[in-house]
Design a protein around this motif. Structure first.
Motif, short mmCIF file in Angstrom:
data_model
loop_
_atom_site.label_atom_id
_atom_site.label_comp_id
_atom_site.label_asym_id
_atom_site.label_seq_id
_atom_site.Cartn_x
_atom_site.Cartn_y
_atom_site.Cartn_z
N MET A 221 13.75 -21.97 49.63
CA MET A 221 13.24 -22.91 50.64
C MET A 221 14.32 -23.86 51.17
SD MET A 221 11.08 -26.06 49.23
CE MET A 221 10.52 -26.14 47.63
N LEU A 222 15.53 -23.76 50.62
CA LEU A 222 16.60 -24.64 51.11
C LEU A 222 17.05 -24.21 52.51
CD1 LEU A 222 18.69 -24.95 47.83
CD2 LEU A 222 17.07 -26.61 48.79
N THR A 223 17.62 -25.16 53.26
CA THR A 223 18.13 -24.84 54.59
C THR A 223 19.12 -23.67 54.50
OG1 THR A 223 17.97 -27.19 55.03
CG2 THR A 223 19.15 -25.87 56.65
N ASP A 224 19.93 -23.72 53.43
CA ASP A 224 20.81 -22.59 53.17
C ASP A 224 20.30 -21.85 51.93
OD1 ASP A 224 22.73 -20.78 52.54
OD2 ASP A 224 24.29 -22.26 52.06
N PRO A 225 19.54 -20.77 52.14
CA PRO A 225 18.91 -20.10 50.99
C PRO A 225 19.81 -19.03 50.36
CG PRO A 225 18.06 -19.19 53.04
CD PRO A 225 19.17 -20.13 53.42
N SER A 226 21.11 -19.07 50.63
CA SER A 226 21.97 -17.96 50.21
C SER A 226 22.08 -17.83 48.69
CB SER A 226 23.36 -18.10 50.84
OG SER A 226 23.92 -19.33 50.46
N ALA A 227 21.83 -18.93 47.96
CA ALA A 227 21.90 -18.84 46.49
C ALA A 227 20.79 -17.97 45.93
CB ALA A 227 21.84 -20.24 45.88
N ASP B 294 21.15 -34.15 40.59
CA ASP B 294 22.12 -35.10 40.05
C ASP B 294 22.26 -36.20 41.10
OD1 ASP B 294 24.03 -36.37 38.63
OD2 ASP B 294 25.51 -34.74 38.66
N GLY B 295 21.63 -37.33 40.85
CA GLY B 295 21.57 -38.35 41.89
C GLY B 295 20.72 -37.80 43.02
N ASP B 296 21.25 -37.79 44.24
CA ASP B 296 20.47 -37.19 45.33
C ASP B 296 21.08 -35.86 45.76
OD1 ASP B 296 22.70 -38.00 46.68
OD2 ASP B 296 21.62 -38.85 48.39
N ARG B 297 21.82 -35.25 44.83
CA ARG B 297 22.40 -33.93 45.11
C ARG B 297 21.70 -32.88 44.27
NH1 ARG B 297 27.64 -32.77 43.59
NH2 ARG B 297 27.23 -34.14 41.82
N LEU B 298 21.37 -31.77 44.93
CA LEU B 298 20.83 -30.63 44.19
C LEU B 298 22.02 -29.71 43.90
CD1 LEU B 298 17.95 -29.70 43.36
CD2 LEU B 298 18.00 -28.19 45.34
N ALA C 72 22.37 -28.84 48.11
CA ALA C 72 21.76 -29.66 49.17
C ALA C 72 21.91 -31.11 48.76
CB ALA C 72 20.30 -29.30 49.35
N GLU C 73 21.78 -32.00 49.74
CA GLU C 73 21.94 -33.43 49.45
C GLU C 73 20.86 -34.24 50.14
OE1 GLU C 73 26.16 -35.13 49.13
OE2 GLU C 73 26.41 -33.41 50.51
N GLY C 74 20.67 -35.44 49.64
CA GLY C 74 19.80 -36.40 50.32
C GLY C 74 18.33 -36.04 50.20
N PRO C 75 17.51 -36.49 51.17
CA PRO C 75 16.05 -36.30 51.09
C PRO C 75 15.66 -34.83 50.89
CG PRO C 75 16.61 -37.76 52.91
CD PRO C 75 17.91 -37.26 52.36
N GLU C 76 16.37 -33.91 51.51
CA GLU C 76 16.01 -32.49 51.34
C GLU C 76 16.12 -32.08 49.88
OE1 GLU C 76 18.68 -29.47 52.80
OE2 GLU C 76 17.21 -27.88 52.46
N ALA C 77 17.20 -32.52 49.23
CA ALA C 77 17.43 -32.17 47.83
C ALA C 77 16.33 -32.75 46.95
CB ALA C 77 18.80 -32.67 47.39
N VAL C 78 16.03 -34.02 47.17
CA VAL C 78 15.03 -34.70 46.33
C VAL C 78 13.65 -34.07 46.54
CG1 VAL C 78 13.88 -36.91 45.90
CG2 VAL C 78 16.36 -36.83 46.32
N ALA C 79 13.28 -33.81 47.80
CA ALA C 79 11.96 -33.24 48.10
C ALA C 79 11.84 -31.82 47.54
CB ALA C 79 11.71 -33.24 49.61
N ALA C 80 12.90 -31.03 47.68
CA ALA C 80 12.85 -29.65 47.19
C ALA C 80 12.69 -29.64 45.67
CB ALA C 80 14.11 -28.90 47.60
N HIS C 81 13.40 -30.54 44.99
CA HIS C 81 13.29 -30.61 43.54
C HIS C 81 11.89 -31.05 43.12
CE1 HIS C 81 13.89 -32.34 39.45
NE2 HIS C 81 14.61 -31.24 39.32
N ALA C 82 11.35 -32.05 43.82
CA ALA C 82 10.01 -32.54 43.48
C ALA C 82 8.98 -31.43 43.65
CB ALA C 82 9.65 -33.74 44.35
#
Lengths: 373, 386
Positions: free
Chosen positions: A97-103, A143-147, A181-191
């Motif tokens: 679901m990440l903007t970059d789903p290549s992983a 880790d912080g606001d970094r996924l 990913a970083e910032g709100p996207e990272a936090v929301a995706a993790h949640a």
């Protein structure tokens, strides 16, 4: 309203019930201790396509819904399958679901590379007690606001942390982890991923609770004392009779959470109104399902072990395997009491919002929403 | 699985909620708690006029059991007087299932106006949980039956027009096989009603039957077939018709109280971590109770008889309600002991009320222990223990 499984889900259930019966089960769980990982069974699982089934077909996955996955998790739970399936699936869905789903690449979808999720944010650059940390090639952590993703070629069995439920727990050092990913996207995706973990872990616990009850009931039907089956004593019967409603209730709540999760994916916003007992909000139902299923599994394994008498705590009998795993999975994420306080925070905020809305816009509709009594 | 109610049921629920907004006034609720009679004929009449009552009869009309659940659930959550109505509609459902044309014209059609009521005559002073052992006897005399005996817990008998009465018609066969059910008009000579006040503020009654003569046309079901009629009535009673969401208004009352009540630790009680946890556990149990009840309704809607599922719903919901009330009354301290209309009462006295009411629900309609027996024997397959 329809409380039957769909036809597809019914066949998914049958296929995985047969698989877990053949390739897993209490004996395999016992021989997979202390790591909680059966490599041979995982190899066989790859043939079923299960590791990638939770990802959309467009991205190369099996397109299964959260509701479908809950069906699989319950079947795995009832056989205490020593496989990191829930963690792997939740993590594939997060990556996809990440903007970059290549992983979420072919190795991950096939399951030849096992992925896992650190449930709690990292502290001082370390993701602690990752549920499948000892058997995941790649672990995703906040880790912080970094996924970030921590990658290894081999499994980290040497880092395994001996534990109550013989789960494949390990700490993972994130020093060499790469940012996804970083910032709100990272936090929301993790949640969102943790909410899916809550739901599928609840489904796993429902399976464990069901099987624990079956073990207890069949034991008390056979075991005789005072010249009759111990299951004919009302004191014993009533310990067990509380459980079906508790387990079925947790199952329904978990299925509802999965349904709400799928609706959220489809862009349908849930409602959260405890005054009308009207709750279709996914994060709230996900938390409730884990609390309810954890309670059911902890109580069902406790009572089932108890009615086994001394044999219940001997290593020879299977119930102790369920007893320890039920506790480990229920308490791994957090103290259920703290989960409850978080839940209360969510629904009290929603209620305050409705109250504010009705005060500011004194319309009949707003009044309806604040409740009557 | 699909947990949405569907458009039609949603529309029906909106209709019920709109009705409650208009008709469930503070006066109606106060009258119910002052009189101890949880039945309001004006309110019932208004429900009938709004076209909602025919839908409240299980199996009757075009409403399915899920809508029936929705109606009673909304009444319950709103704190409306619905106990009398639930019993009346349950009897209507039994009449619809097993009654004759005579019962339909004479009773069922009248019940649908909201102006008439029924009560349940099963338990006796010496026979509660073991209801099949009752001794109130009915003896045939030509085209009539003569009834003698005593019933207990006949709630609403003082307002009821008919009692659905379980009698013994054959003492020489196993206890379940010698029972016959009657619909008995309460105005007949030989019937006496005595009030039994309860700590829950709700009034119930003892009823006495002395040489009461009823025609055979008042018999409901077969002679000696009363246990089968009981089976129909109990399947309707457990679960679908209210009684499994009493902690919904409780949660609302406690939450509103806690937002204002100062905590001895500073702030309000809503800041108390233990109270927050317990509010959440109650909200969760309310969801589970709803789902277990909906399952029973759904089974009924798809042609099954949800006896066991109803037992599970009642067992879970009533035990959790009692537990929640205990938590909150304890946490409200002295103010939680104060009653309706008293200066300083926590949640305007609702916590005291729920503390009085909650032990009742784990007893009536099948005690916790009877429901556990049902689950142990019929679901888990354990041997009969008595």
């Amino acid at each position: 309203m329809d409380l039957n499984l769909t036809e597809d889900q019914e066949s998914i259930r049958e296929v995985f019930a047969a698989f877990f019966d053949g390739e897993t089960g209490p004996a395999r769980a016992r021989s997979a201790e202390p790591f909680g990982f059966d490599a041979a069974a995982w190899e066989r699982l790859l043939e079923t396509g299960a590791p990638g089934m939770g990802v959309a077909e467009a991205v190369g996955g099996g397109g299964a819904s959260l509701a479908d996955l809950a069906v699989v998790a319950t079947e795995a739970g009832s056989r205490i399958a020593p496989l990191p399936l829930v963690d792997h699936i939740v993590t594939t869905r997060l990556l996809a679901m990440l903007t970059d789903p290549s992983a979420c690449n072919n190795d991950v979808l096939a399951g030849s590379a096992i992925v896992g999720l650190a449930l709690r944010p990292a502290t001082k650059g370390v993701a602690r007690t990752v549920p499948n940390g000892a058997v995941a090639h790649r672990v995703v952590a906040l880790d912080g606001d970094r996924l970030v993703i921590d990658q290894h070629t081999d499994l980290l069995l040497g880092a395994h942390l001996a534990n109550h439920g013989c789960l494949p727990l390990a700490h993972r050092d994130l020093a060499d982890a790469e940012t996804l990913a970083e910032g709100p996207e990272a936090v929301a995706a993790h949640a969102r991923a943790v909410d899916e973990w809550r739901t599928l872990t609840a489904a796993t616990l429902v399976g464990m609770a069901r099987e624990a009850l079956v073990l207890g009931v069949s034991y008390v039907k056979e075991r005789e004392q005072f010249g009759r089956p111990v299951g004919s004593f009302q004191a014993v019967q009533h310990l067990l009779a509380d459980l079906p409603g508790l387990i079925d209730g947790a199952h329904l709540l978990t299925a509802k959470a999965a349904w709400a999760g799928d609706r959220a994916t489809a862009g349908i916003t849930g409602t959260l109104d405890v005054d009308a007992n009207d709750v279709t909000d996914f994060p709230v139902l996900a938390a409730m399902s884990l609390v309810a299923a954890g309670e059911a599994a902890v109580l069902a394994t406790d009572r089932s072990l108890h009615v086994h008498g001394g044999y219940g705590f001997s290593e020879e009998y299977d119930i102790q395997l369920y007893y320890r795993r039920a506790r480990a999975l229920t308490w791994l994420l957090d103290d259920p009491a703290r989960e409850c306080r978080r839940l209360a925070g969510m629904f009290l905020a929603a209620a305050d919002g409705r109250l504010a809305a009705s005060t500011h816009h004194d319309s009949p509709q707003a009044n309806t929403e604040t409740g009557r009594s | 699985m699909d947990f949405s109610l569907g458009e039609r049921t949603e529309a029906f629920r909106a209709e019920v909620r709109a009705f409650l907004d208009e008709h469930l006034t503070v006066d109606v609720i106060e009258r119910m708690h002052t009189s101890g009679t949880f039945n309001d004929k004006d309110f019932n009449g208004a429900l009938a006029e709004a076209g909602l009552l025919a839908g409240a009869v299980p199996g009757y009309g075009d409403r399915d059991p899920i809508e029936l659940y929705v109606l009673f659930n909304e009444l319950e959550k709103a704190g409306a007087p619905y106990d009398g109505l639930a019993v009346t509609m349950l009897v209507a459902g039994v009449i619809h299932a097993v009654g004759t044309d005579f019962h339909h014209t004479e009773v069922l059609e009248r019940l649908l106006t909201g102006e008439f009521n029924c009560c349940l005559g099963y338990s006796e002073p010496d026979h509660g949980s073991d209801v099949a052992a009752i001794t109130t006897k009915a003896v045939r005399d030509g085209d009539e039956w003569v009834i003698d005996g005593q019933k207990m817990w006949t709630t609403m008998a003082h307002e009821a027009d008919w009692v659905i009465l379980l009698t013994r018609t054959n003492p020489d066969v196993p206890k379940h096989k010698g029972l016959t059910m009657f619909l008995v008009p309460m105005g007949l000579p030989g019937i006496e009603v005595q009030p039994v006040p309860t700590m829950a503020s709700e009034r119930t009654n003892a009823t006495f039957y002395s040489g009461v003569r009823v025609g055979d046309e008042w018999r409901l079901g077969e002679v000696d077939g009363g246990w089968a009629v009981m089976g129909v009535a109990l399947a309707f009673e457990r679960g679908v018709m209210g009684g499994t969401n009493p902690a919904v208004p409780l949660l609302n009352h406690v939450r509103n109280w806690a937002a204002e009540a100062p905590s001895p630790d500073g702030g309000t009680m809503l800041d108390d971590p233990l109270l927050q946890e317990r509010l959440a556990r109650t909200a969760m149990a309310n969801q589970v109770s709803q789902l277990l009840t909906l399952r029973a309704a759904w089974i009924a809607a798809t042609g099954g008889l949800p006896g066991l599922e109803g037992s599970m719903a009642k067992l879970y919901a009533t035990e959790r309600y009692q537990q929640a009330v205990g938590w909150f009354q304890q946490m409200a301290g002295a103010e939680g002991l104060l009653s309706f209309g008293v200066d300083g009462a926590a949640a305007d006295g609702w916590i005291d009320y729920d503390g009085r009411h909650s032990p009742v629900v784990t007893i009536y309609g099948g005690t916790t222990e009877i429901n556990r027996n049902n689950v142990a024997e019929r679901h888990l397959g354990l041997p009969r223990s008595r």
